[in-house]
Structures are given as C-alpha cells and as structure tokens.
Design a protein around this motif. Structure first.
Motif, PDB file in Angstrom:
ATOM      1  N   ILE A  35     -12.864  55.338 -69.299  1.00 33.64           N
ATOM      2  CA  ILE A  35     -11.513  54.853 -69.607  1.00 33.64           C
ATOM      3  C   ILE A  35     -10.867  55.691 -70.707  1.00 33.64           C
ATOM      4  O   ILE A  35      -9.708  56.104 -70.595  1.00 33.64           O
ATOM      5  N   VAL A  36     -11.622  55.964 -71.760  1.00 28.43           N
ATOM      6  CA  VAL A  36     -11.082  56.764 -72.867  1.00 28.43           C
ATOM      7  C   VAL A  36     -10.750  58.175 -72.409  1.00 28.43           C
ATOM      8  O   VAL A  36      -9.687  58.720 -72.737  1.00 28.43           O
ATOM      9  N   MET A  37     -11.633  58.787 -71.623  1.00 25.14           N
ATOM     10  CA  MET A  37     -11.401  60.171 -71.192  1.00 25.14           C
ATOM     11  C   MET A  37     -10.194  60.279 -70.264  1.00 25.14           C
ATOM     12  O   MET A  37      -9.348  61.168 -70.433  1.00 25.14           O
ATOM     13  N   VAL A  38     -10.094  59.366 -69.305  1.00 26.91           N
ATOM     14  CA  VAL A  38      -8.989  59.428 -68.344  1.00 26.91           C
ATOM     15  C   VAL A  38      -7.655  59.144 -69.032  1.00 26.91           C
ATOM     16  O   VAL A  38      -6.673  59.879 -68.850  1.00 26.91           O
ATOM     17  N   THR A  39      -7.604  58.077 -69.835  1.00 23.08           N
ATOM     18  CA  THR A  39      -6.346  57.727 -70.504  1.00 23.08           C
ATOM     19  C   THR A  39      -5.954  58.787 -71.539  1.00 23.08           C
ATOM     20  O   THR A  39      -4.767  59.102 -71.676  1.00 23.08           O
ATOM     21  N   HIS A  40      -6.943  59.323 -72.226  1.00 23.26           N
ATOM     22  CA  HIS A  40      -6.626  60.360 -73.229  1.00 23.26           C
ATOM     23  C   HIS A  40      -6.077  61.610 -72.550  1.00 23.26           C
ATOM     24  O   HIS A  40      -5.136  62.234 -73.058  1.00 23.26           O
ATOM     25  N   LEU A  47      -4.423  61.745 -69.659  1.00 26.10           N
ATOM     26  CA  LEU A  47      -3.074  61.465 -69.165  1.00 26.10           C
ATOM     27  C   LEU A  47      -2.059  61.399 -70.298  1.00 26.10           C
ATOM     28  O   LEU A  47      -0.944  61.926 -70.186  1.00 26.10           O
ATOM     29  N   ILE A  48      -2.428  60.772 -71.415  1.00 26.05           N
ATOM     30  CA  ILE A  48      -1.506  60.641 -72.549  1.00 26.05           C
ATOM     31  C   ILE A  48      -1.218  61.999 -73.173  1.00 26.05           C
ATOM     32  O   ILE A  48      -0.069  62.349 -73.455  1.00 26.05           O
ATOM     33  N   ASP A  49      -2.271  62.784 -73.396  1.00 29.49           N
ATOM     34  CA  ASP A  49      -2.076  64.109 -73.995  1.00 29.49           C
ATOM     35  C   ASP A  49      -1.333  65.051 -73.060  1.00 29.49           C
ATOM     36  O   ASP A  49      -0.537  65.890 -73.501  1.00 29.49           O
ATOM     37  N   LEU A  50      -1.590  64.926 -71.765  1.00 31.26           N
ATOM     38  CA  LEU A  50      -0.881  65.759 -70.797  1.00 31.26           C
ATOM     39  C   LEU A  50       0.609  65.428 -70.795  1.00 31.26           C
ATOM     40  O   LEU A  50       1.455  66.324 -70.775  1.00 31.26           O
ATOM     41  N   ALA A  51       0.927  64.144 -70.842  1.00 31.50           N
ATOM     42  CA  ALA A  51       2.333  63.736 -70.893  1.00 31.50           C
ATOM     43  C   ALA A  51       2.987  64.234 -72.173  1.00 31.50           C
ATOM     44  O   ALA A  51       4.134  64.698 -72.164  1.00 31.50           O
ATOM     45  N   LYS A  52       2.262  64.179 -73.276  1.00 31.09           N
ATOM     46  CA  LYS A  52       2.808  64.646 -74.556  1.00 31.09           C
ATOM     47  C   LYS A  52       3.069  66.150 -74.538  1.00 31.09           C
ATOM     48  O   LYS A  52       3.999  66.641 -75.186  1.00 31.09           O
ATOM     49  N   SER A  53       2.257  66.889 -73.789  1.00 36.08           N
ATOM     50  CA  SER A  53       2.436  68.346 -73.743  1.00 36.08           C
ATOM     51  C   SER A  53       3.755  68.742 -73.095  1.00 36.08           C
ATOM     52  O   SER A  53       4.270  69.838 -73.328  1.00 36.08           O
ATOM     53  N   TYR A  54       4.320  67.864 -72.255  1.00 32.25           N
ATOM     54  CA  TYR A  54       5.598  68.147 -71.607  1.00 32.25           C
ATOM     55  C   TYR A  54       6.785  67.609 -72.409  1.00 32.25           C
ATOM     56  O   TYR A  54       7.937  67.851 -72.050  1.00 32.25           O
ATOM     57  N   LYS A  91      -8.752  73.998 -73.002  1.00 31.07           N
ATOM     58  CA  LYS A  91      -9.016  73.300 -74.260  1.00 31.07           C
ATOM     59  C   LYS A  91      -8.690  71.811 -74.158  1.00 31.07           C
ATOM     60  O   LYS A  91      -9.273  70.993 -74.877  1.00 31.07           O
ATOM     61  N   LEU A  92      -7.753  71.448 -73.285  1.00 28.52           N
ATOM     62  CA  LEU A  92      -7.427  70.035 -73.089  1.00 28.52           C
ATOM     63  C   LEU A  92      -8.640  69.288 -72.534  1.00 28.52           C
ATOM     64  O   LEU A  92      -8.968  68.188 -72.998  1.00 28.52           O
ATOM     65  N   TYR A  93      -9.311  69.884 -71.572  1.00 27.78           N
ATOM     66  CA  TYR A  93     -10.489  69.251 -70.977  1.00 27.78           C
ATOM     67  C   TYR A  93     -11.641  69.201 -71.979  1.00 27.78           C
ATOM     68  O   TYR A  93     -12.411  68.231 -72.008  1.00 27.78           O
ATOM     69  N   LEU A  94     -11.740  70.231 -72.821  1.00 32.24           N
ATOM     70  CA  LEU A  94     -12.775  70.230 -73.851  1.00 32.24           C
ATOM     71  C   LEU A  94     -12.494  69.140 -74.883  1.00 32.24           C
ATOM     72  O   LEU A  94     -13.414  68.443 -75.343  1.00 32.24           O
ATOM     73  N   HIS A  95     -11.230  68.983 -75.219  1.00 29.11           N
ATOM     74  CA  HIS A  95     -10.832  67.944 -76.174  1.00 29.11           C
ATOM     75  C   HIS A  95     -11.123  66.549 -75.611  1.00 29.11           C
ATOM     76  O   HIS A  95     -11.627  65.666 -76.331  1.00 29.11           O
ATOM     77  N   VAL A  96     -10.837  66.358 -74.339  1.00 29.14           N
ATOM     78  CA  VAL A  96     -11.123  65.071 -73.693  1.00 29.14           C
ATOM     79  C   VAL A  96     -12.627  64.808 -73.672  1.00 29.14           C
ATOM     80  O   VAL A  96     -13.078  63.671 -73.885  1.00 29.14           O
ATOM     81  N   LEU A  97     -13.416  65.845 -73.450  1.00 32.01           N
ATOM     82  CA  LEU A  97     -14.873  65.705 -73.458  1.00 32.01           C
ATOM     83  C   LEU A  97     -15.378  65.284 -74.836  1.00 32.01           C
ATOM     84  O   LEU A  97     -16.287  64.442 -74.953  1.00 32.01           O
ATOM     85  N   VAL A  98     -14.783  65.859 -75.887  1.00 29.41           N
ATOM     86  CA  VAL A  98     -15.159  65.480 -77.261  1.00 29.41           C
ATOM     87  C   VAL A  98     -14.892  63.993 -77.493  1.00 29.41           C
ATOM     88  O   VAL A  98     -15.721  63.278 -78.066  1.00 29.41           O
ATOM     89  N   HIS A  99     -13.738  63.520 -77.028  1.00 28.91           N
ATOM     90  CA  HIS A  99     -13.424  62.093 -77.155  1.00 28.91           C
ATOM     91  C   HIS A  99     -14.407  61.242 -76.353  1.00 28.91           C
ATOM     92  O   HIS A  99     -14.814  60.160 -76.806  1.00 28.91           O
ATOM     93  N   GLY A 100     -14.768  61.704 -75.167  1.00 31.02           N
ATOM     94  CA  GLY A 100     -15.700  60.953 -74.341  1.00 31.02           C
ATOM     95  C   GLY A 100     -17.066  60.824 -74.992  1.00 31.02           C
ATOM     96  O   GLY A 100     -17.652  59.733 -75.017  1.00 31.02           O
ATOM     97  N   VAL A 101     -17.589  61.934 -75.519  1.00 29.28           N
ATOM     98  CA  VAL A 101     -18.893  61.914 -76.182  1.00 29.28           C
ATOM     99  C   VAL A 101     -18.841  61.012 -77.416  1.00 29.28           C
ATOM    100  O   VAL A 101     -19.765  60.227 -77.669  1.00 29.28           O
TER     101      VAL A 101
END
Length: 247
Positions: A76-81, A83-90, A39-49
């Motif tokens: 840029i938005v997909m990669v940074t989003h 990384l930021i969301d992944l860091a927040k998950s921890y 779902k994280l990758y799907l969420h990033v895809l939504v931001h990218g689109v």
C-alpha cells in the motif's frame, strides 16, 4: 497506545525516507523524467523497505498476527507513494503542491495505522473532537484573525493615516506578516502563554528598529506602530473572548 506508537514510527520513517534518504538528484530526476525516472522507483523501494521494517518491529512488540499484513502494508505504501510522487512530478513546483503531497502521504499513513491497530474508534473520537464547542470556537478565532482582521486593520489604517502607504516593500508582504503574527499571538493566548506575545512583539521591534531609524520618516514609524498595536489589540480581544467561550 499501540496505534500511537505505530503512527509515530511510520511518520518518522516517512520523514527519514522522504527527506534524509532521498538526494536532491533523485527529486530532479523524477521531475524531469516522471514515470521513466529510475530514481523514483528506487525511492519507492526505500519507502517500502522502511515500512516493512517498522511494521515488522511493531508486530513483534504488540503480538504477531499475520505476515500478510506486513506485505499488504508495504504494498500500500509503495503503490500510493509512487502515484502521489508521480502526480507531483507533473505539477508546478511550489509550496502548495508540496503541502498537498505531504498531506496525501500522511493520510495514507494514518489509514494504514488505523487498519493495522484495529482502531475502529478513531474516527468516532476525531468526530467528537471536531464537533466539540471548544474546537469550533478555536476554529472561529483563527478564521477571524486572518482575512476579517486584515480587512478591519487595513480600513482603520487608511482612515487614520489618510491613505498613507509604505513604499519599497514587497506586494502584500505587510498583510502576510500581519496574519502570521496574529496566528502566533492567538496560539500563545489560547495556551495562556502571554510571555510569548511579549517575546513576539520584542522580536518584531528589534527587526523593525533599524528600518525605522534609517528612514527617519515619522509617518512610517507611526504607521508601523499603529498597525502593530491594532493587530495586537484585535488578536488579544479575540483570544480572550475564545478562552472565555470555550471555558
């Protein structure tokens, strides 16, 4: 103008993709499975689109330049989003990680809008605004009404009420409420909206009336009144002084 439009559109897109188009199940999946969460990758895809559509629309309105800019902005938005969301998950779940997460996303959006709009004068304008005397005085005012004012009011109340303290309340709740109250009051004063100060005091009186009536404790009533009046007096004095100094 083009920078403002792009910035506003990207922020709206971020809000929609992050809060309206992301179910809570996606958030839970990310927090439990981290980088393995589909779902994280799907969420990033939504931001990218979303970003690609916004930047394409903006390019068509203000003059098409290069499709690579759209691809670059989306990447840029997909990669940074991610990384930021992944860091927040921890991180520990709470308001502080949430605020830092959103600030990081907004910082990326801001830099992206500056790059796409070629708004190189933005940082100069922001720096000039930050070092302006009026801005520094306003900052000084908000700093004063937080911790220094809380210490002063607490010392005054302890002296006047001879160590009386209200029991049965949340730890440090009174201090937090007082700080928020003074922030709102100072904002109203700086905006010359003194009616807002009256509304705030009236609203607080309505909420506290039931507690004070039920307690039938004269000391508690006096304690609350003293605290409120001290808070109002300190904030009014600071607010009027800031308005005079920045005029």
């Amino acid at each position: 103008m083009s920078f403002t439009v792009l910035m506003a559109a990207l922020v709206i897109g971020h809000i929609l993709a992050d809060f309206y188009w992301q179910p809570m199940s996606w958030v839970n999946n990310r927090n439990t499975r981290h980088f393995r969460a589909k779902k994280l990758y799907l969420h990033v895809l939504v931001h990218g689109v979303t970003t690609a559509l916004i930047v394409t629309w903006w390019e068509l309105i203000y003059g098409w330049q290069d499709v690579l800019r759209i691809c670059g902005a989306t990447a840029i938005v997909m990669v940074t989003h991610y990384l930021i969301d992944l860091a927040k998950s921890y991180s520990s779940k709470g308001v502080v990680p949430f605020i830092f997460d959103q600030l990081a996303h907004l910082a990326v959006i801001l830099l992206l809008a500056i790059w796409l709009s070629d708004n190189s004068d933005f940082f100069i304008a922001v720096w000039q605004w930050l070092i302006a005397p009026s801005t520094l005085w306003v900052l000084c005012g908000y700093l004063l009404i937080l911790s220094p004012s809380a210490v002063f009011i607490r010392m005054m109340l302890e002296r006047i009420t001879a160590g009386f303290s209200a029991t049965g309340s949340l730890p440090a709740a009174g201090q937090s409420i007082g700080m928020l109250e003074r922030v709102l009051m100072l904002t109203f004063i700086l905006l010359d909206q003194f009616a807002g100060v009256g509304f705030l005091l009236a609203a607080k009186s309505v909420f506290r009336f039931g507690d004070l009536s039920a307690s039938k404790d004269k000391k508690l009533t006096e304690y609350v009144m003293l605290g409120t009046l001290l808070s109002v007096t300190v904030t009014l004095f600071i607010g009027l002084a800031i308005n005079y100094l920045r005029a």
